[in-house]
Design a protein around this motif. Structure first.
Motif, mmCIF file in Angstrom:
data_model
loop_
_atom_site.group_PDB
_atom_site.id
_atom_site.type_symbol
_atom_site.label_atom_id
_atom_site.label_comp_id
_atom_site.label_asym_id
_atom_site.label_seq_id
_atom_site.Cartn_x
_atom_site.Cartn_y
_atom_site.Cartn_z
ATOM 1 N N VAL A 168 43.092 41.833 89.311
ATOM 2 C CA VAL A 168 43.356 40.798 88.312
ATOM 3 C C VAL A 168 44.322 39.762 88.881
ATOM 4 C CG1 VAL A 168 42.889 42.283 86.332
ATOM 5 C CG2 VAL A 168 45.208 42.202 87.297
ATOM 6 N N PRO A 169 44.343 38.558 88.329
ATOM 7 C CA PRO A 169 45.263 37.535 88.836
ATOM 8 C C PRO A 169 46.717 37.884 88.540
ATOM 9 C CG PRO A 169 44.042 36.724 86.926
ATOM 10 C CD PRO A 169 43.436 38.029 87.302
ATOM 11 N N ALA A 170 47.599 37.550 89.498
ATOM 12 C CA ALA A 170 49.027 37.847 89.375
ATOM 13 C C ALA A 170 49.815 36.699 89.982
ATOM 14 C CB ALA A 170 49.369 39.157 90.073
ATOM 15 N N LEU A 171 50.892 36.314 89.309
ATOM 16 C CA LEU A 171 51.668 35.134 89.690
ATOM 17 C C LEU A 171 53.151 35.474 89.672
ATOM 18 C CD1 LEU A 171 52.015 32.003 90.073
ATOM 19 C CD2 LEU A 171 51.831 31.815 87.582
ATOM 20 N N SER A 172 53.841 35.222 90.783
ATOM 21 C CA SER A 172 55.290 35.404 90.838
ATOM 22 C C SER A 172 55.974 34.050 90.741
ATOM 23 C CB SER A 172 55.708 36.087 92.146
ATOM 24 O OG SER A 172 57.116 36.241 92.207
ATOM 25 N N VAL A 173 57.020 33.982 89.906
ATOM 26 C CA VAL A 173 57.793 32.747 89.760
ATOM 27 C C VAL A 173 59.274 33.079 89.833
ATOM 28 C CG1 VAL A 173 56.002 31.654 88.380
ATOM 29 C CG2 VAL A 173 57.859 32.856 87.242
ATOM 30 N N PRO A 174 60.102 32.125 90.246
ATOM 31 C CA PRO A 174 61.539 32.393 90.321
ATOM 32 C C PRO A 174 62.118 32.732 88.948
ATOM 33 C CG PRO A 174 60.961 30.403 91.541
ATOM 34 C CD PRO A 174 59.751 30.788 90.760
ATOM 35 N N ALA A 175 62.983 33.765 88.923
ATOM 36 C CA ALA A 175 63.571 34.212 87.652
ATOM 37 C C ALA A 175 65.082 34.136 87.647
ATOM 38 C CB ALA A 175 63.132 35.644 87.349
ATOM 39 N N GLY A 176 65.697 33.820 88.788
ATOM 40 C CA GLY A 176 67.151 33.786 88.854
ATOM 41 C C GLY A 176 67.637 34.322 90.183
ATOM 42 N N PHE A 177 68.913 34.709 90.219
ATOM 43 C CA PHE A 177 69.534 35.165 91.460
ATOM 44 C C PHE A 177 70.381 36.406 91.200
ATOM 45 C CE2 PHE A 177 68.574 30.758 92.126
ATOM 46 C CZ PHE A 177 68.256 30.659 93.479
ATOM 47 N N VAL A 178 70.464 37.237 92.210
ATOM 48 C CA VAL A 178 71.406 38.362 92.238
ATOM 49 C C VAL A 178 72.154 38.273 93.560
ATOM 50 C CG1 VAL A 178 71.646 40.865 92.402
ATOM 51 C CG2 VAL A 178 70.088 39.876 90.720
ATOM 52 N N GLY A 179 73.457 38.120 93.501
ATOM 53 C CA GLY A 179 74.230 38.001 94.733
ATOM 54 C C GLY A 179 73.838 36.813 95.578
ATOM 55 N N GLY A 180 73.403 35.724 94.949
ATOM 56 C CA GLY A 180 73.012 34.527 95.686
ATOM 57 C C GLY A 180 71.618 34.571 96.268
ATOM 58 N N TYR A 191 46.858 42.166 75.000
ATOM 59 C CA TYR A 191 47.882 41.174 75.355
ATOM 60 C C TYR A 191 47.270 40.116 76.253
ATOM 61 C CZ TYR A 191 51.085 44.820 73.759
ATOM 62 O OH TYR A 191 51.737 45.776 73.010
ATOM 63 N N ASP A 192 47.796 38.907 76.140
ATOM 64 C CA ASP A 192 47.344 37.821 77.017
ATOM 65 C C ASP A 192 47.977 37.916 78.396
ATOM 66 O OD1 ASP A 192 45.777 36.341 75.021
ATOM 67 O OD2 ASP A 192 47.727 35.994 74.076
ATOM 68 N N VAL A 193 49.246 38.324 78.428
ATOM 69 C CA VAL A 193 50.010 38.321 79.680
ATOM 70 C C VAL A 193 50.909 39.551 79.711
ATOM 71 C CG1 VAL A 193 51.723 37.087 81.076
ATOM 72 C CG2 VAL A 193 50.000 35.796 79.803
ATOM 73 N N LEU A 194 50.980 40.189 80.881
ATOM 74 C CA LEU A 194 51.922 41.271 81.131
ATOM 75 C C LEU A 194 53.008 40.749 82.063
ATOM 76 C CD1 LEU A 194 49.330 44.110 81.878
ATOM 77 C CD2 LEU A 194 50.306 43.460 79.656
ATOM 78 N N VAL A 195 54.220 41.274 81.929
ATOM 79 C CA VAL A 195 55.351 40.783 82.709
ATOM 80 C C VAL A 195 56.122 41.959 83.281
ATOM 81 C CG1 VAL A 195 57.416 39.332 82.695
ATOM 82 C CG2 VAL A 195 55.560 38.839 81.103
ATOM 83 N N LEU A 196 56.609 41.786 84.513
ATOM 84 C CA LEU A 196 57.476 42.765 85.174
ATOM 85 C C LEU A 196 58.133 42.087 86.366
ATOM 86 C CD1 LEU A 196 55.337 45.295 87.289
ATOM 87 C CD2 LEU A 196 54.449 43.124 86.426
ATOM 88 N N PRO A 197 59.140 42.692 86.996
ATOM 89 C CA PRO A 197 59.680 42.091 88.221
ATOM 90 C C PRO A 197 58.619 42.054 89.327
ATOM 91 C CG PRO A 197 61.164 43.762 87.333
ATOM 92 C CD PRO A 197 59.867 43.899 86.595
ATOM 93 N N THR A 198 58.815 41.181 90.295
ATOM 94 C CA THR A 198 57.890 41.106 91.426
ATOM 95 C C THR A 198 58.277 42.097 92.519
ATOM 96 O OG1 THR A 198 57.638 38.739 90.978
ATOM 97 C CG2 THR A 198 56.776 39.561 93.070
ATOM 98 N N VAL A 199 59.534 42.095 92.899
ATOM 99 C CA VAL A 199 60.069 42.991 93.937
ATOM 100 C C VAL A 199 61.278 43.700 93.335
ATOM 101 C CG1 VAL A 199 60.969 43.145 96.298
ATOM 102 C CG2 VAL A 199 59.300 41.382 95.722
ATOM 103 N N PRO A 200 61.458 44.998 93.606
ATOM 104 C CA PRO A 200 62.513 45.737 92.908
ATOM 105 C C PRO A 200 63.921 45.512 93.432
ATOM 106 C CG PRO A 200 61.287 47.218 94.330
ATOM 107 C CD PRO A 200 60.577 45.885 94.373
ATOM 108 N N PHE A 201 64.090 44.661 94.437
ATOM 109 C CA PHE A 201 65.420 44.361 94.966
ATOM 110 C C PHE A 201 65.372 42.997 95.634
ATOM 111 C CE2 PHE A 201 63.333 47.671 97.625
ATOM 112 C CZ PHE A 201 62.857 46.870 98.639
#
Length: 426
Positions: free
Chosen positions: A385-397, A344-354
């Motif tokens: 390996v390189p890792a990048l976090s980007v905004p994905a949305g909001f939960v409870g503001g 795979y070129d890129v793997l994806v998962l959440p950055t922080v679990p809450f």
């Protein structure tokens, strides 16, 4: 207060500078006006030194000398990274009054690129914590809710960018300390491959896991900063990317997972043993961190914040064989990740679990706060390996981050995937 740099990209600022619609001195003035003391993003503001740098940047541009996309841009620097003539306090009473005799290598690279160093940002004490609320200078506060943590340890840098005080900041990342506050504050944060940005002049936490990283509003701005700091050429990414969702047996808040996973519906899921990676990480970090602090813990334990001293005392009890085994197992985990990234070129998962919890909280619904915060980020420090976090949305503001993982040497693919994701989210 809405800081001046919210909604303004590095490309926008560069266009305005070169078209004469603004100046480095004017951008610095906007940065200084945007600093909100209530968020505690900065511990030191170097208005005089920054003004001199801004004047020089303007004079050079007027004379036709253009140092590149960071020329004249205000930048903040985490307070475990040396900036010549400024205090490097590291969030600790142990370094009260210490003034750096020279610039860290990464700061020299910023200056050579014409950047204007505004000041030093709040760090969790000695960068030894992911919450950002243990420091002799107080906690950095989340701009979305100042009663909540910014995340750490590069919390001040994340807050400075998220609140629009500066468009770019340097941080460090040993187990997630750039990506965690980026996710919790709603910006982008990039940890490069190990060794890509030099760590000379950065106070060590765990030297074989430490990385210098960048925080900015967008992945495109992280790309720009990374290219400047590494003198790397940009390359076009393929139109089609092979991407996979990482299912790593790590607990994640259901709403957070839903927000991130919904954006990647249909991706194949691949399982990695993230708990094993976290055990490897803990063994290596414990031993390397205690090595840095052993003499001071024996000599002046009262100089440490109680929470930091408690962690160091627990690290002291990690046996040497776990460290040696951890180094060996790190290599094995790295090979496993490399094989997956061959497919795979890129793997994806959440950055922080809450989302960001209240300041001072030490437990979460998913277990003790510190290991829970780094549970999805530290494996990529182990794999280097390189890792990048980007905004994905909001939960409870409150912001939620998506984390993109790629191969060393293929950072252009990683950035392109994140930029396309951001564009698709509007």
């Amino acid at each position: 207060m809405k800081g001046f740099f919210i909604g303004r990209t590095l490309a926008d600022l560069g266009d305005d500078l070169r078209a004469g619609r603004t100046s480095a001195a004017a951008l610095l003035e906007r940065a200084l006006e945007s600093i909100d003391p209530g968020l505690n993003a900065f511990v030191t503001v170097d208005a005089e030194g920054a003004a001199q740098a801004a004047r020089r940047a303007d004079e050079e541009l007027a004379a036709g000398a253009d140092r590149g996309p960071l020329h004249g841009v205000p930048v903040a620097v985490k307070d475990i990274i040396n900036v010549a003539g400024l205090p490097t306090g590291m969030g600790s009473a142990l370094f009260d009054g210490y003034v750096a005799p020279g610039d860290a290598a990464c700061v020299r690279l910023l200056r050579e690129a014409g950047a204007v160093i505004v000041g030093k940002t709040t760090t969790h004490e000695f960068a030894y914590g992911a919450s950002g609320d243990v420091s002799v200078t107080g906690p950095s506060r989340n701009p979305h809710d100042p009663a909540r943590i910014s995340g750490g340890s590069s919390g001040g840098s994340a807050v400075a960018v998220a609140a629009g005080m500066v468009p770019l900041a340097l941080g460090t990342d040993t187990g997630g300390s750039v990506r965690i506050p980026a996710a919790l504050c709603g910006i982008a944060g990039f940890k490069p491959a190990f060794g890509a940005i030099p760590i000379d002049g950065v106070f060590p936490l765990a030297e074989s896991l430490d990385h210098v990283g960048v925080l900015a509003a967008t992945p495109a701005d992280c790309r720009t900063a990374y290219r400047v700091l590494t003198s790397s050429a940009d390359r076009p990414a393929p139109d089609e990317m092979r991407m996979a969702w990482v299912d790593g047996m790590a607990p994640v808040d259901a709403e957070v997972e839903q927000v991130v996973r919904a954006a990647f519906a249909g991706l194949p899921a691949e399982r990695l043993d993230l708990p094993e990676a976290r055990r490897i990480f803990a063994a290596i970090q414990d031993c390397e961190t205690y090595d840095v602090h052993a003499d001071q813990v024996e000599r002046v334990p009262d100089k440490y914040q109680p929470a930091t001293l408690d962690r160091l005392e627990r690290a002291r009890r990690t046996p040497g064989w776990r460290y040696v085994r951890g180094l060996r197992e790190r290599d094995a985990f790295g090979h496993t990740v490399a094989r997956l990234l061959d497919r795979y070129d890129v793997l994806v998962l959440p950055t922080v679990p809450f989302t960001a919890p209240p300041i001072g909280r030490r437990d979460s619904a998913l277990g003790p706060m510190q290991p829970a915060l780094v549970s999805l980020t530290c494996p990529w420090n182990v794999a280097r390996v390189p890792a990048l976090s980007v905004p994905a949305g909001f939960v409870g503001g409150l912001p939620v981050g998506a984390q993109f993982i790629g191969r060393a040497g293929a950072e252009h693919v990683l950035f392109a995937a994140a930029e396309r994701f951001q564009a698709s989210r509007g």
